[in-house]
Design an enzyme around this catalytic site. Sequence first.
Site, PDB file in Angstrom:
ATOM      1  N   ASP A  84      -7.096   1.350   2.960  1.00  0.00           N
ATOM      2  CA  ASP A  84      -6.075   2.398   2.933  1.00  0.00           C
ATOM      3  C   ASP A  84      -4.724   1.938   2.402  1.00  0.00           C
ATOM      4  OD1 ASP A  84      -8.093   3.771   4.220  1.00  0.00           O
ATOM      5  OD2 ASP A  84      -6.781   4.600   5.768  1.00  0.00           O
ATOM      6  N   HIS A 135      -5.096  10.130   0.391  1.00  0.00           N
ATOM      7  CA  HIS A 135      -4.479   9.703   1.664  1.00  0.00           C
ATOM      8  C   HIS A 135      -3.046  10.241   1.768  1.00  0.00           C
ATOM      9  CE1 HIS A 135      -4.459   7.358   5.287  1.00  0.00           C
ATOM     10  NE2 HIS A 135      -3.736   6.357   4.855  1.00  0.00           N
ATOM     11  N   HIS A 139       2.088   9.132   2.534  1.00  0.00           N
ATOM     12  CA  HIS A 139       1.658   8.664   3.834  1.00  0.00           C
ATOM     13  C   HIS A 139       2.380   9.402   4.971  1.00  0.00           C
ATOM     14  CE1 HIS A 139       0.151   5.828   6.882  1.00  0.00           C
ATOM     15  NE2 HIS A 139      -0.780   5.596   5.989  1.00  0.00           N
ATOM     16  N   HIS A 231      -6.730  -2.231   5.534  1.00  0.00           N
ATOM     17  CA  HIS A 231      -5.627  -1.886   4.630  1.00  0.00           C
ATOM     18  C   HIS A 231      -5.484  -2.896   3.497  1.00  0.00           C
ATOM     19  CE1 HIS A 231      -4.812   0.379   8.283  1.00  0.00           C
ATOM     20  NE2 HIS A 231      -4.145   1.224   7.519  1.00  0.00           N
TER      21      HIS A 231
HETATM   22 ZN   LIG Z   1      -2.757   4.912   6.011  1.00  0.00          ZN
END
Ligand SMILES: [Zn+2]
Length: 261
Positions: A84, A135, A139, A231
């Site tokens: 991510d 995503h 964010h 991540h």
């Molecule tokens: Zn995230």
Amino acid sequence: MRPRALSALALGLVLLVTGCGEAGKSPEKAAAPPSASAAPAPSPVTKPSPTRTPAKPKLRPLPKKLPAGLHRASGSNGVALTFDDGPDPRFTPQILAQLRAARVQATFCVVGKQAKRYPELVARIVREGHQLCNHSWHHDVNLGRRSAAEIRSDLQRTNEAIHAAAPKAPITWFRQPGGRWTAEEVTIARQMGLRPLHWSVDPQDWDHPPAKTIIKRVKGATRHGSVVLMHDAGGDRAQTMAACRHLIPDIKRRYGIALPR
Ligand SMILES: [Zn+2]
């Protein structure tokens, strides 16, 4: 007197501005539902609060429990790896190299702003056979709580940045930052052809634990069909990269690595 009052005001403004900037940046931290396994709490309390003079559009309340319909399993025996907050010029190429060496595919949940900034990395993700996940534009951990129009335009803008980098690449999934989903957002994502992807294993690597802790957390919680959240951006991910050098071959050997479906 007056100059002092003025400088106090100026200082106040500086602090306020700094605070806002940082708050906007905070990653999963603010939000992440507690780790590894599903933690469904009691049903959502939707108590309509008394309406007062509408100044700012109010955020819809966050449900106490994750909404129905989220994908939290890979849909096969294999384990789905998800990365991510990228793409990131330092870490995304590292994880791509690791995935390529292991001959496995993963899902990249990319942030619109990052996709716009690093289009060549988005193109490379697609070229190397990985899957894309929207995503959100920047964010926004509260995106699911905003109006339908705001949610839709955020997802659209992000899709457009992705497609500017990788025209026609399928964007299979949407993942709400911080996992702070609302039922309304799930519906909108679906209407836009984006399937809602959650996770089942969260080593909380955003908090910079050492690689050995990330390894331990992932190995302890991973089963056949798990969706692992890690991540490749949003901070120093050196420990995640180090952990993956062990985890990717290990998970591949034990369970197989598959794209979620
Ligand atoms: Zn995230």
